[in-house]
Scaffold this active site. Structure first.
Site, PDB file in Angstrom:
ATOM      1  N   TYR A 135      28.678  18.571 -55.478  1.00 15.12           N
ATOM      2  CA  TYR A 135      27.333  18.969 -55.061  1.00 15.12           C
ATOM      3  C   TYR A 135      26.269  17.891 -55.226  1.00 15.12           C
ATOM      4  CZ  TYR A 135      29.546  23.527 -55.128  1.00 15.12           C
ATOM      5  OH  TYR A 135      30.396  24.579 -54.889  1.00 15.12           O
ATOM      6  N   HIS A 182      26.097  25.489 -46.270  1.00 15.16           N
ATOM      7  CA  HIS A 182      26.969  25.181 -47.408  1.00 15.16           C
ATOM      8  C   HIS A 182      26.866  23.690 -47.669  1.00 15.16           C
ATOM      9  CE1 HIS A 182      28.853  29.118 -47.414  1.00 15.16           C
ATOM     10  NE2 HIS A 182      28.859  29.032 -46.090  1.00 15.16           N
TER      11      HIS A 182
END
Length: 139
Positions: free
Chosen positions: A23, A98
């Protein structure tokens, strides 16, 4: 002026600290400030919750008055029929985002229950997926 809201789901409050190899190392709050600076002609609100029902309540609250919703429902993307139904019930268009490429991850993450209720899906482009969603609502 367009009025958008970004709704982030569970564990996204930990961006910048959570699994940076997936991330990244930037917090969402820091990214959001740069996003707002780059899109000054768009009002961008932000909401984050780790609780499914709170996300549904927020969708109901804003889903008839905003110009667009950018939703990263996190793990609920793969499990929540209730969030799918909330998206289907509102009139404001939703773009699903996402950060990671869900199709390159674990098998259970490769299907989103939300996608068919959304205007579009952006995945695997890191935090810039949010930027591309804002641009899509601008056009």
């Amino acid at each position: 002026m367009k009025h958008l809201i970004i709704i982030n789901g569970p564990n996204l409050n930990l961006l910048g600290r959570r699994e940076p190899e997936i991330y990244g190392s930037r917090s969402f709050e820091d990214y959001l400030e740069s996003l707002k600076a780059d899109f000054q002609q768009v009002q961008i609100d932000y909401y984050q919750s780790n609780v499914e029902g709170e996300i549904i309540n927020k969708l109901h609250e804003v889903g008839f008055s905003y110009d667009g919703i950018i939703l990263n429902a996190g793990g609920y993307s793969h499990t929540s029929v209730a969030i799918h139904d909330a998206i289907a019930a509102i009139t404001t268009p939703v773009i699903e985002v996402h950060i990671s490429n869900i199709y390159a991850r674990e098998e259970y993450r490769r299907h989103s229950l939300l996608s068919d209720a959304c205007r579009g899906v952006i995945c695997g482009l890191g935090l810039d997926g949010y930027r591309y969603a804002v641009e899509a609502f601008e056009s």
